[in-house]
Design an enzyme around this catalytic site. Structure first.
Site, PDB file in Angstrom:
ATOM      1  CB  SER A   8      -0.773  -0.039   1.294  1.00 37.03           C
ATOM      2  OG  SER A   8      -1.324   1.313   1.374  1.00 37.03           O
ATOM      3  CG  HIS A  33      -4.205  -1.028  -1.862  1.00 38.58           C
ATOM      4  ND1 HIS A  33      -5.093  -1.501  -2.531  1.00 38.58           N
ATOM      5  CD2 HIS A  33      -4.229  -0.592  -0.739  1.00 38.58           C
ATOM      6  CE1 HIS A  33      -6.144  -1.218  -1.692  1.00 38.58           C
ATOM      7  NE2 HIS A  33      -5.729  -0.672  -0.514  1.00 38.58           N
ATOM      8  CG  ASP A  35      -5.097   2.798   0.759  1.00 39.32           C
ATOM      9  OD1 ASP A  35      -5.870   2.077   0.701  1.00 39.32           O
ATOM     10  OD2 ASP A  35      -3.803   2.280   1.280  1.00 39.32           O
ATOM     11  CG  MET A  37      -8.023   7.602   2.659  1.00 42.29           C
ATOM     12  SD  MET A  37      -7.289   7.684   4.306  1.00 42.29           S
ATOM     13  CE  MET A  37      -6.302   6.349   4.216  1.00 42.29           C
ATOM     14  CG  HIS A  67      -9.354   0.921  -0.937  1.00 39.09           C
ATOM     15  ND1 HIS A  67      -8.746   0.510   0.134  1.00 39.09           N
ATOM     16  CD2 HIS A  67     -10.523   1.029  -0.723  1.00 39.09           C
ATOM     17  CE1 HIS A  67      -9.792   0.566   0.947  1.00 39.09           C
ATOM     18  NE2 HIS A  67     -10.955   0.555   0.495  1.00 39.09           N
ATOM     19  CG  MET A  69     -11.204   4.000   1.758  1.00 36.87           C
ATOM     20  SD  MET A  69      -9.632   3.776   2.814  1.00 36.87           S
ATOM     21  CE  MET A  69      -8.557   3.865   1.434  1.00 36.87           C
ATOM     22  CG  MET A 138     -12.249  -2.466   4.258  1.00 40.67           C
ATOM     23  SD  MET A 138     -10.813  -2.087   3.577  1.00 40.67           S
ATOM     24  CE  MET A 138      -9.690  -1.182   4.692  1.00 40.67           C
ATOM     25  CG  ASP A 172      -6.729  -2.528   2.297  1.00 39.98           C
ATOM     26  OD1 ASP A 172      -5.374  -2.497   3.004  1.00 39.98           O
ATOM     27  OD2 ASP A 172      -7.205  -1.759   2.107  1.00 39.98           O
TER      28      ASP A 172
END
Ligand code: DX5
Ligand code: ZN
Length: 219
Positions: A8, A33, A35, A37, A67, A69, A138, A172
């Site tokens: 990540s 990966h 992330d 947010m 990903h 979020m 998750m 994850d």
């Protein structure tokens, strides 16, 4: 079944981002990966589409797993697809029509994936199970790297594997040499590890060790 390891990027050293990305690629990990947010969906902020584009420019052959979020991923799907996302993961807890968004992601030539938070019952994914190529379970509450693995999420992995033998199932959060084998035994085949892998001086050695531990756990 193909087993994949995904560092990540959230855990990378921001001062040497290009070198960190190349280090992850050279480790023989399968994908990066990313992330993304928004501070409405999680209590933190990270980065946007420009980091996905940076990864494409810096390590074009290194697969980009994105990903989201976000409360409204539907407002950003085109932007992330244009920036070079190859899989886009949307949360089932997001505030949008998921059937439409999964279709839209696929129509842009990107793999659609669904994500479930720790407190979300696994049955919630049933209406979408045939529309996603991958399900991310998750194993921490999203928002931060470096948290403790929540092992009570693993029965969800096993249930999804029973429903669909062929789907990719990712975990994850809190992934390391102890928890990733547990997830593999439960039926997962894709494993995110952020703080664990980026803290290793020898990331390649750590990835190879994880692959050995996964093989032992599933044989
Ligand atoms: C959590 C993120 C994870 C996180 C994983 O909000 O979705 O991808 O960065 O980091 P570690 O492996 O450190 O728990
Ligand atoms: Zn993530």
């Amino acid at each position: 079944m193909k087993y994949e390891i995904l560092p990540s990027f959230l855990a990378a050293d921001l001062g040497t981002l290009a070198a960190e990305l190349l280090r992850a690629e050279d480790s023989t990990a399968d994908a990066i990966h990313l992330d993304i947010m928004d501070p409405h969906f999680v209590p933190n902020m990270s980065f946007g589409p420009s980091i996905v584009d940076f990864c494409r420019r810096t390590a074009p052959a290194f697969y980009r797993n994105v990903h989201l979020m976000m409360s409204r991923p539907d407002l950003y799907i085109e932007k992330f697809a244009e920036a070079g996302a190859q899989t886009i993961q949307v949360h089932i807890e997001a505030d949008c029509d998921l059937h439409a968004q999964l279709r839209r992601i696929r129509s842009l030539g990107v793999k659609p994936a669904l994500v479930l938070n720790p407190e979300t019952p696994v049955e919630k994914i049933l209406p979408y199970l045939n529309e996603a190529d991958e399900v991310l379970v998750m194993t921490v509450h999203p928002g931060y790297g470096g948290q403790k693995f929540i092992s009570s999420c693993l029965p969800k992995v096993t249930q999804i594997r029973n429903w669909r033998k062929d789907i990719d199932i990712m975990i994850d959060g809190g992934g390391n040499h102890e928890t990733i084998p547990l997830a593999a035994a439960a039926g997962a085949n894709q494993f995110v590890a952020g703080s664990y892998l980026f803290a290793k001086e020898d990331m390649k050695g750590a990835v190879e060790e994880l692959r050995r531990l996964i093989q032992t756990a599933v044989s």
